[in-house]
Write an enzyme that holds these catalytic residues in place. Structure first.
Site, PDB file in Angstrom:
ATOM      1  N   ASP A  93       0.812  -1.210   0.000  1.00 31.22           N
ATOM      2  CA  ASP A  93       0.000   0.000   0.000  1.00 31.22           C
ATOM      3  C   ASP A  93       0.851   1.268   0.000  1.00 31.22           C
ATOM      4  OD1 ASP A  93      -1.933  -1.905   0.378  1.00 31.22           O
ATOM      5  OD2 ASP A  93      -2.825  -0.954   2.142  1.00 31.22           O
ATOM      6  N   ASP A  94       0.187   2.362  -0.360  1.00 31.49           N
ATOM      7  CA  ASP A  94       0.644   3.754  -0.171  1.00 31.49           C
ATOM      8  C   ASP A  94       1.611   4.262  -1.232  1.00 31.49           C
ATOM      9  OD1 ASP A  94      -0.859   3.446   2.101  1.00 31.49           O
ATOM     10  OD2 ASP A  94       0.712   3.988   3.518  1.00 31.49           O
TER      11      ASP A  94
ATOM     12  N   HIS B 190      -5.200   9.396   1.207  1.00 33.42           N
ATOM     13  CA  HIS B 190      -5.197   8.559   2.401  1.00 33.42           C
ATOM     14  C   HIS B 190      -6.017   9.092   3.582  1.00 33.42           C
ATOM     15  CE1 HIS B 190      -3.458   5.483   5.131  1.00 33.42           C
ATOM     16  NE2 HIS B 190      -3.040   4.888   4.026  1.00 33.42           N
TER      17      HIS B 190
ATOM     18  N   HIS C 257       3.801  -2.237   2.979  1.00 30.76           N
ATOM     19  CA  HIS C 257       3.841  -0.894   2.394  1.00 30.76           C
ATOM     20  C   HIS C 257       5.143  -0.700   1.630  1.00 30.76           C
ATOM     21  CE1 HIS C 257       0.884  -0.635   5.635  1.00 30.76           C
ATOM     22  NE2 HIS C 257       0.319   0.319   4.926  1.00 30.76           N
TER      23      HIS C 257
END
Ligand code: ZN
Length: 479
Positions: free
Chosen positions: A303-304, A358, A445
Site C-alpha cells: 500500500d501507499d 489517504h 507498504h
C-alpha cells in the site's frame, strides 16, 4: 545517489527524469474537501501542474495504517529547492510528532475521532519558480481542522520565499489595506476586530499562510479559520485582481505570477544533480495459470506507493521469484510516478486504488468519497490503460456509505505486518514467514525501504515451502 539530507522519521521517496513541467487550467484541482471558504468575487480558475514532469521529484510519505492512530502526511522534495523542502519538513514533522504523542501513545484514549492528514498540491513548477500548497486536516469529531499553507522557491536567487515574499516591501501597507477592504462586511467579520488585527505590524508576516495566483494572474489569499473572523465562519478567500496587485508584487512575485499565467516547458531550480530514474523492463509472460485450489497461494499487498526508488527495487525482487503482488496505490503518488504504476501492471501485478491522499473514507461525504476514489482510478487508468476493480480503504475503514460510493470491491487483509510501525526488515520478514499461511492476504507498504528489503527473504523461504504468490483478484477467482 541521494543528494538530500537524511530525514530521521520520514521516508524520502521517488526519482524520475522526464522533460518538462506543464500545466493545464482547471477550476477545481484539489482532491481534498473544501470548507468554509468565502469567495469575495467570482473565483478565478487555478492551474494544476503535472508532477510527473518534474525532474528528480521525490514524494516524502509517512502514513499509519491503524484506525486507532490515523495519520498520513506527504510533501514533495524537488531537487534544488532544499531550503523549501526543509521548511515543509519542519512543519510536517512538528505536526506528526505532536499527533503521535497526544493521539497514538500507548494507553492514550484521546484518539476518538481524531485524524491527521497532510496532503500536497503543486501550484507552479515552471521556469525558476516552484510553488506548493500543503493542506492539513487535523480532524476531530467537532471540526475538520482544515488549514492550508503555501511554500515558494525562487530558483534565480536560490532562496525559499514565504507567502509575504510575493509582495514588495514598499507595497505591503497598500496590500494590507486592500485585504482589509475586501474582508470588511463579510459574514463573521467584526470591523473593530479586523482593524485591531491589521494594526499589528507583524500580522501579515505571521498570519499570511496561503497566497497563490489564479490562471488570470489574480492573487488569491486564504486566511485560515479564526485568523480574520469568527472561528465558526471558517476560512476566508480574498482574490485581488491582477491589475490591482501586479504593481505591488516583488520581483519574485512577478515571476511567480508570470509562470502561473504562462508556464514554460520546464522547471530548473539549478540543482547540482537529479536522481537517475530506475529502468524497469520486466514484462509478465502471459496470464497467471496458478490454480489456488491445487497449490498453496498467498497474496502479498503493498500500500501507499508508488515510491521511487523503493517500488522499482521491489519489482525487481518480485520478478526474480516470478511472484505477483497487488499494489494499492495512492493517487497523489500515482500522479508523481505514473511510470512505476505502468511498470507494476506490465509485470503482471494488480494495481488497486487506495484513495487520493489517504483519508479515513468513513468520515467523508459520499461526494468526497467518490472524488477520492474516482480521481485515483483516473490516474491509474491514465498510467496503465486499465481502471482498477479493487480498492483498499485507508486504515481498513469501510462502511455502507463507502461501499455505496464505488463499484470497486473493497479488500482488507488477513495478516498485518505493521511494517509502518516497525522499520525493521528482519522483523517484517519473520512476521510474514511465521504468521502467513495458505490464501492469506498480507498487508505491507512499499514506501518503506525496510519493507522492500524484507521481500527477498519472504519469497525465498515461502517459495521453498511451496507457496505461489498471486494477485488478490487471482486468489479470489480461483478459490
Ligand atoms: Zn495506507
Amino acid at each position: 545517489m541521494r543528494t538530500h539530507t537524511p530525514l530521521p522519521s520520514l521516508l524520502l521517496l521517488g526519482s524520475l527524469t522526464l522533460t518538462a513541467a506543464c500545466t493545464s487550467a482547471t477550476a477545481n484541482s484539489s482532491g481534498t474537501p473544501t470548507t468554509g471558504a468565502r469567495a469575495g468575487s467570482s473565483p478565478s480558475a487555478v492551474r494544476t501542474v503535472d508532477p510527473s514532469k518534474i525532474k528528480g521529484l521525490r514524494i516524502v510519505n509517512d502514513n499509519s495504517e491503524q484506525s486507532s492512530c490515523p495519520f498520513a502526511a506527504s510533501y514533495p522534495d524537488v531537487p534544488g529547492a532544499q531550503a523549501m523542502t526543509a521548511a515543509m519538513k519542519k512543519y510536517v514533522e512538528g505536526l506528526l510528532d505532536g499527533f503521535r504523542e497526544s493521539a497514538c501513545a500507548d494507553g492514550s484514549d484521546s484518539t476518538a475521532g481524531r485524524e491527521l492528514n497532510i496532503s500536497h498540491q503543486f501550484l507552479v513548477a515552471s521556469g525558476d519558480v516552484l510553488g506548493v500548497r500543503l493542506t492539513t486536516q487535523d480532524q476531530t469529531s467537532a471540526s475538520d481542522g482544515r488549514s492550508t499553507r503555501t511554500y515558494w522557491y525562487d530558483g534565480k536567487a536560490g532562496a525559499y520565499r514565504t507567502p509575504l515574499g510575493l509582495i514588495a516591501d514598499g507595497s505591503r501597507d497598500a496590500f494590507a489595506d486592500a485585504l482589509k477592504a475586501e474582508l470588511k462586511g463579510r459574514e463573521g467579520v467584526d470591523e473593530a476586530d479586523l482593524n485591531a488585527t491589521f494594526s499589528d505590524p507583524g500580522f501579515l508576516a505571521s498570519s499570511l499562510g496561503d497566497v497563490s495566483f489564479a490562471a488570470d494572474g489574480a492573487l488569491r489569499v486564504e486566511f485560515g479559520r479564526g485568523v480574520v473572523g469568527a472561528v465558526a465562519a471558517g476560512s476566508y478567500l480574498v482574490t485581488v485582481p491582477a491589475a490591482t496587485v501586479t504593481p505591488w508584487l516583488s520581483a519574485f512575485g512577478k515571476r511567480a505570477q508570470q509562470q502561473t499565467m504562462a508556464p514554460s516547458t520546464s522547471l530548473d531550480l539549478g540543482a547540482a544533480s537529479t536522481p537517475t530514474p530506475a529502468v524497469l523492463t520486466h514484462t509478465a509472460s502471459g496470464d497467471d495459470d496458478t490454480d489456488c485450489k491445487k497449490v498453496k497461494c498467498m497474496a502479498l499487498t503493498f500500500d501507499d506507493g508508488p515510491a521511487a526508488p523503493e517500488t522499482a527495487t521491489l519489482l525487481t525482487y518480485l520478478a526474480q521469484y516470478n511472484a505477483r503482488a497487488t499494489f494499492f496505490t495512492v493517487g497523489q503518488n500515482v500522479a508523481a510516478h505514473p511510470e512505476l504504476v505502468r511498470a507494476e501492471a506490465r509485470a503482471g501485478h494488480e494495481v488497486g486504488n487506495h484513495s487520493w491522499n489517504h483519508p479515513d473514507l468513513t468520515k467523508l461525504t459520499p461526494e468526497q468519497i467518490a472524488s477520492q476514489l474516482d480521481r485515483t482510478s483516473a490516474a491509474i487508468k491514465a498510467a496503465t490503460g486499465k481502471a482498477p476493480t479493487l480498492f483498499r480503504p485507508p486504515y481498513g475503514a469501510v462502511n455502507s456509505t463507502v461501499r455505496a460510493a464505488t463499484s470497486m470491491s473493497p479488500v482488507l487483509w488477513t495478516v498485518d505486518t505493521e511494517d509502518w510501525k516497525y522499520p525493521d526488515a528482519t522483523k517484517v520478514a519473520q512476521t510474514v514467514i511465521t504468521k502467513a499461511g495458505r490464501n492469506d492476504v498480507v498487508l505491507m507498504h512499499d514506501i518503506h525501504p525496510t519493507s522492500v528489503a524484507a521481500v527477498p527473504e519472504i519469497l525465498r523461504t515461502l517459495t521453498a515451502r511451496g507457496y505461489h504468490f498471486v494477485t488478490v483478484s487471482h486468489l479470489r477467482a480461483t478459490l
